[in-house]
Write an enzyme that holds these catalytic residues in place. Structure first.
Site, mmCIF file in Angstrom:
data_model
loop_
_atom_site.group_PDB
_atom_site.id
_atom_site.type_symbol
_atom_site.label_atom_id
_atom_site.label_comp_id
_atom_site.label_asym_id
_atom_site.label_seq_id
_atom_site.Cartn_x
_atom_site.Cartn_y
_atom_site.Cartn_z
ATOM 1 N N ILE A 1 41.593 -9.271 -29.608
ATOM 2 C CA ILE A 1 41.726 -7.814 -29.731
ATOM 3 C C ILE A 1 40.418 -7.077 -29.451
ATOM 4 O O ILE A 1 40.413 -5.870 -29.185
ATOM 5 C CB ILE A 1 42.269 -7.421 -31.139
ATOM 6 C CG1 ILE A 1 42.630 -5.934 -31.205
ATOM 7 C CG2 ILE A 1 41.299 -7.794 -32.245
ATOM 8 C CD1 ILE A 1 43.647 -5.474 -30.199
ATOM 9 N N SER B 1 29.964 -15.724 -32.902
ATOM 10 C CA SER B 1 31.140 -16.582 -32.933
ATOM 11 C C SER B 1 30.765 -17.818 -33.737
ATOM 12 O O SER B 1 29.573 -18.125 -33.875
ATOM 13 C CB SER B 1 31.505 -16.979 -31.500
ATOM 14 O OG SER B 1 32.453 -18.015 -31.503
ATOM 15 N N ARG B 2 31.788 -18.547 -34.195
ATOM 16 C CA ARG B 2 31.494 -19.836 -34.835
ATOM 17 C C ARG B 2 30.931 -20.799 -33.798
ATOM 18 O O ARG B 2 30.353 -21.808 -34.123
ATOM 19 C CB ARG B 2 32.777 -20.418 -35.439
ATOM 20 C CG ARG B 2 33.358 -19.600 -36.570
ATOM 21 C CD ARG B 2 34.777 -20.039 -36.856
ATOM 22 N NE ARG B 2 35.610 -19.912 -35.675
ATOM 23 C CZ ARG B 2 36.811 -20.441 -35.529
ATOM 24 N NH1 ARG B 2 37.343 -21.131 -36.516
ATOM 25 N NH2 ARG B 2 37.500 -20.272 -34.416
ATOM 26 N N TYR C 1 28.282 -16.126 -37.841
ATOM 27 C CA TYR C 1 28.440 -14.729 -38.271
ATOM 28 C C TYR C 1 27.230 -14.315 -39.120
ATOM 29 O O TYR C 1 26.726 -13.198 -39.018
ATOM 30 C CB TYR C 1 29.724 -14.542 -39.087
ATOM 31 C CG TYR C 1 31.006 -14.928 -38.376
ATOM 32 C CD1 TYR C 1 31.108 -14.890 -36.990
ATOM 33 C CD2 TYR C 1 32.124 -15.312 -39.102
ATOM 34 C CE1 TYR C 1 32.288 -15.232 -36.348
ATOM 35 C CE2 TYR C 1 33.310 -15.655 -38.476
ATOM 36 C CZ TYR C 1 33.387 -15.616 -37.100
ATOM 37 O OH TYR C 1 34.554 -15.960 -36.478
ATOM 38 N N LYS D 1 42.681 -4.434 -39.580
ATOM 39 C CA LYS D 1 43.818 -4.416 -40.489
ATOM 40 C C LYS D 1 44.430 -5.812 -40.538
ATOM 41 O O LYS D 1 44.276 -6.540 -39.552
ATOM 42 C CB LYS D 1 44.865 -3.383 -40.080
ATOM 43 C CG LYS D 1 45.235 -3.329 -38.602
ATOM 44 C CD LYS D 1 45.766 -4.547 -37.925
ATOM 45 C CE LYS D 1 47.030 -5.132 -38.462
ATOM 46 N NZ LYS D 1 47.409 -6.371 -37.678
ATOM 47 N N ARG E 1 48.493 -15.758 -37.179
ATOM 48 C CA ARG E 1 49.522 -15.016 -37.930
ATOM 49 C C ARG E 1 50.478 -15.923 -38.700
ATOM 50 O O ARG E 1 51.213 -15.463 -39.562
ATOM 51 C CB ARG E 1 50.307 -14.114 -36.970
ATOM 52 C CG ARG E 1 49.487 -12.940 -36.481
ATOM 53 C CD ARG E 1 50.039 -12.360 -35.192
ATOM 54 N NE ARG E 1 49.191 -11.289 -34.697
ATOM 55 C CZ ARG E 1 48.014 -11.465 -34.101
ATOM 56 N NH1 ARG E 1 47.541 -12.687 -33.922
ATOM 57 N NH2 ARG E 1 47.305 -10.449 -33.681
HETATM 58 N N1 LIG Z 1 43.958 -3.279 -34.271
HETATM 59 C C1 LIG Z 1 44.819 -3.943 -33.526
HETATM 60 O O1 LIG Z 1 45.499 -3.404 -32.666
HETATM 61 C C2 LIG Z 1 44.938 -5.393 -33.728
HETATM 62 C C3 LIG Z 1 44.373 -5.969 -34.813
HETATM 63 N N2 LIG Z 1 44.423 -7.312 -34.991
HETATM 64 C C4 LIG Z 1 43.764 -7.874 -36.154
HETATM 65 O O2 LIG Z 1 42.541 -8.439 -35.683
HETATM 66 C C5 LIG Z 1 42.289 -9.693 -36.282
HETATM 67 C C6 LIG Z 1 42.190 -10.724 -35.175
HETATM 68 O O3 LIG Z 1 43.422 -10.859 -34.521
HETATM 69 P P1 LIG Z 1 43.534 -11.538 -33.073
HETATM 70 O O4 LIG Z 1 42.664 -10.824 -32.111
HETATM 71 O O5 LIG Z 1 44.944 -11.655 -32.725
HETATM 72 O O6 LIG Z 1 42.960 -12.987 -33.411
HETATM 73 P P2 LIG Z 1 42.466 -14.191 -32.544
HETATM 74 O O7 LIG Z 1 43.185 -15.390 -33.022
HETATM 75 O O8 LIG Z 1 42.468 -13.874 -31.097
HETATM 76 O O9 LIG Z 1 40.955 -14.262 -32.974
HETATM 77 C C7 LIG Z 1 40.505 -14.474 -34.269
HETATM 78 C C8 LIG Z 1 39.056 -14.871 -34.170
HETATM 79 O O10 LIG Z 1 38.582 -15.146 -35.478
HETATM 80 C C9 LIG Z 1 37.623 -16.182 -35.424
HETATM 81 N N3 LIG Z 1 37.971 -17.183 -36.442
HETATM 82 C C10 LIG Z 1 37.231 -17.490 -37.512
HETATM 83 N N4 LIG Z 1 37.806 -18.433 -38.248
HETATM 84 C C11 LIG Z 1 38.944 -18.757 -37.634
HETATM 85 C C12 LIG Z 1 39.964 -19.687 -37.925
HETATM 86 N N5 LIG Z 1 39.930 -20.480 -39.005
HETATM 87 N N6 LIG Z 1 40.996 -19.759 -37.080
HETATM 88 C C13 LIG Z 1 41.061 -18.975 -35.992
HETATM 89 N N7 LIG Z 1 40.121 -18.067 -35.672
HETATM 90 C C14 LIG Z 1 39.058 -17.958 -36.480
HETATM 91 C C15 LIG Z 1 37.624 -16.756 -34.013
HETATM 92 O O11 LIG Z 1 36.455 -16.277 -33.379
HETATM 93 P P3 LIG Z 1 35.207 -17.215 -33.157
HETATM 94 O O12 LIG Z 1 35.746 -18.557 -32.750
HETATM 95 O O13 LIG Z 1 34.489 -16.539 -32.059
HETATM 96 O O14 LIG Z 1 34.422 -17.291 -34.409
HETATM 97 C C16 LIG Z 1 38.825 -16.120 -33.355
HETATM 98 O O15 LIG Z 1 38.592 -15.820 -32.015
HETATM 99 C C17 LIG Z 1 43.420 -9.892 -37.276
HETATM 100 O O16 LIG Z 1 43.007 -9.472 -38.537
HETATM 101 C C18 LIG Z 1 44.544 -9.002 -36.772
HETATM 102 O O17 LIG Z 1 45.371 -8.531 -37.824
HETATM 103 C C19 LIG Z 1 45.009 -8.108 -34.058
HETATM 104 C C20 LIG Z 1 45.606 -7.586 -32.948
HETATM 105 C C21 LIG Z 1 45.677 -6.169 -32.727
HETATM 106 O O1 LIG Z 2 47.569 -5.205 -35.085
HETATM 107 C C1 LIG Z 2 48.353 -5.683 -34.294
HETATM 108 O O2 LIG Z 2 48.706 -4.948 -33.229
HETATM 109 C C2 LIG Z 2 49.366 -5.529 -32.123
HETATM 110 C C3 LIG Z 2 50.303 -6.595 -32.548
HETATM 111 O O3 LIG Z 2 50.939 -7.169 -31.448
HETATM 112 C C4 LIG Z 2 49.613 -7.589 -33.383
HETATM 113 O O4 LIG Z 2 50.475 -8.638 -33.800
HETATM 114 C C5 LIG Z 2 48.976 -6.975 -34.578
HETATM 115 O O5 LIG Z 2 48.057 -7.888 -35.114
#
Ligand SMILES: NC(=O)C1=CN([C@@H]2O[C@H](COP(=O)(O)OP(=O)(O)OC[C@H]3O[C@@H](n4cnc5c(N)ncnc54)[C@H](OP(=O)(O)O)[C@@H]3O)[C@@H](O)[C@H]2O)C=CC1
Ligand SMILES: O=C1OC[C@@H](O)[C@H](O)[C@H]1O
Length: 396
Positions: free
Chosen positions: A40, A62-63, A84, A123, A192
């Site tokens: 995102i 990133s990790r 981080y 969120k 998720r």
């Molecule tokens: N505002 C919006 O429109 C949106 C908001 N979101 C929110 O953003 C957050 C991220 O979502 P999204 O982009 O889909 O997530 P992703 O799965 O793409 O990314 C999550 C990131 O978190 C880090 N991370 C740290 N620990 C873990 C773990 N144990 N497992 C997996 N990833 C880990 C990783 O980064 P690294 O490896 O670099 O440390 C990873 O790239 C969520 O809270 C989601 O609710 C999501 C989509 C849309």
């Molecule tokens: O915050 C969000 O917005 C887009 C959705 O597709 C996603 O699941 C959610 O994390």
């Protein structure tokens, strides 16, 4: 035909927002750090920051150091970090955007505040209400800005929609019905679906509850009438879907019945057509009309607000891509009232920067509202029998 028009509008809005010029940065621009390389990030933070004259994409963590480096190179961050904590230890970072999985929001927002950074937190705010309260206390203690990245609430369409409801022209609210579904569904392995990371449909699709509470100016539900979770096939502690009916007290003090439906694996029509048109939406029924807000989550891509009057059957439609009740008179970094090309995230960045710079933002999600949102989520999970989402242990 309607679908073609919608698809065109969607593409047009998307393309226009990405064609936005990168302005020259002002001296004293906020140096932004980003925690994680989440998918995102570009939409929610990188692009809004690039196009804001008072924000610099300064550091990414990133990790995995290589992932951070790759992203830094691609988006022209000045620094990258392989943890981080290393980013938080950099005194040059003014503010951070936290896009880790839900279950890690509290830990990293807390650590960032303690490190003296302002925080824009994805969120859902935290895993549960208790964490939300503690986090807001930390922000108060540190005097730093903490904001839930509930981007939809920053868009002019959200304000125009609520203005129609609040006008009273259509009488008191009787009921609301909102939903957010994923179709095609979220793939297995995604964050998720992970209980330990505070996954689940009601956590991820938290917008549907937020639309409801926003429309009503509501706090926590007066009562949860029903909450039925459809468990995820691989982990029954996680809700693939949630159907809930709540009673809220609205702005007038009236009790309103609200249905909220979330689903991360929405069934396909006849088993083979994904419901791609089913964008997050809410219907508000008042005494005299039915007010519908289509694509309330990402109104910059496409949206409409329709008002159908019960007595005449007449429908009027409104769209608001700029200005509106909150941004209308505000001189923004993009010109008066923002720009039609601005995404929800860009409006959000504008407000976040204004707050950090000591200016009153055009709109804001108060921390108390993020607490109430998380406590409302807790109440639904408790009623469903799944129990509220657990906290992870926090290393101080
Ligand atoms: N505002 C919006 O429109 C949106 C908001 N979101 C929110 O953003 C957050 C991220 O979502 P999204 O982009 O889909 O997530 P992703 O799965 O793409 O990314 C999550 C990131 O978190 C880090 N991370 C740290 N620990 C873990 C773990 N144990 N497992 C997996 N990833 C880990 C990783 O980064 P690294 O490896 O670099 O440390 C990873 O790239 C969520 O809270 C989601 O609710 C999501 C989509 C849309
Ligand atoms: O915050 C969000 O917005 C887009 C959705 O597709 C996603 O699941 C959610 O994390």
């Amino acid at each position: 035909m309607a679908l073609i028009v919608q698809a065109y509008t969607f593409l047009q809005q998307y393309a226009v927002s990405w064609m936005e010029a990168v302005p020259k940065k002002n001296s004293g621009a906020i140096r932004l750090g980003v925690l994680s390389t989440a998918q995102i990030n570009p939409a929610a933070a990188f692009h809004p920051a690039e196009t804001h004259p008072d924000v610099i994409l300064y550091a990414i963590a990133s990790r995995d150091a290589a992932s951070a480096q790759k992203t830094a190179k691609q988006y022209k961050f000045q620094k990258s970090y392989g943890s981080y904590q290393a980013l938080l230890d950099d005194p040059e970072v003014d503010a951070v955007y936290v896009s880790t999985p839900n279950g890690m929001h509290y830990e990293w927002a807390h650590k960032a505040l303690k490190a003296g950074k302002h925080v824009l937190l994805e969120k859902p705010f935290t895993s549960n209400g208790e964490e939300a309260r503690k986090l807001v206390e930390t922000a108060q203690q540190t005097g730093k800005v903490l904001e839930e990245a509930f981007h939809w609430q920053f868009h002019p369409a959200a304000h125009a929609w609520r203005e129609i409801i609040d006008s009273g022209k259509y009488g008191p609210i009787i009921a609301t019905d909102s939903r957010m579904t994923a179709s095609p569904g979220v793939p297995h392995g995604d964050i998720r679906w992970q209980y330990d990371l505070a996954g689940g449909s009601f956590m991820d699709c938290t917008y549907a509850l937020s639309f409801t509470r926003y429309a009503l100016h509501a706090e926590t539900p007066v009562k949860v009438l029903s909450a039925v979770a459809r468990p995820y096939e691989k982990d029954e502690r996680v809700d693939a879907g949630m159907h809930t009916t709540l009673l809220f007290k609205d702005k007038r003090g009236d009790i309103v019945q609200s249905r909220v439906y979330t689903d991360l694996a929405r069934s396909w029509v006849s088993g083979f057509i994904p419901r791609a048109w089913e964008f997050p939406a809410i219907e508000v029924e008042t005494d005299k009309a039915v007010i519908y807000f289509y694509n309330a989550m990402m109104p910059h891509l496409y949206h409409y607000i329709s008002v159908t009057e019960k007595a005449t059957g007449k429908t009027t439609v409104k769209k608001q891509y700029k200005g509106g009740p909150k941004w209308g008179d505000v001189e923004t970094s993009g010109g008066k009232g923002g720009r039609p090309s601005w995404s929800t995230y860009r409006y959000q960045m504008e407000a976040f920067v204004d707050r950090i710079k000591g200016k009153e933002p055009a709109c804001w999600v108060p921390n108390e509202d993020s607490i109430a949102q998380m406590e409302s989520i807790d109440a639904v999970y408790e009623h469903s029998g799944l129990g509220k989402r657990p906290s992870r242990s926090l290393e101080e």
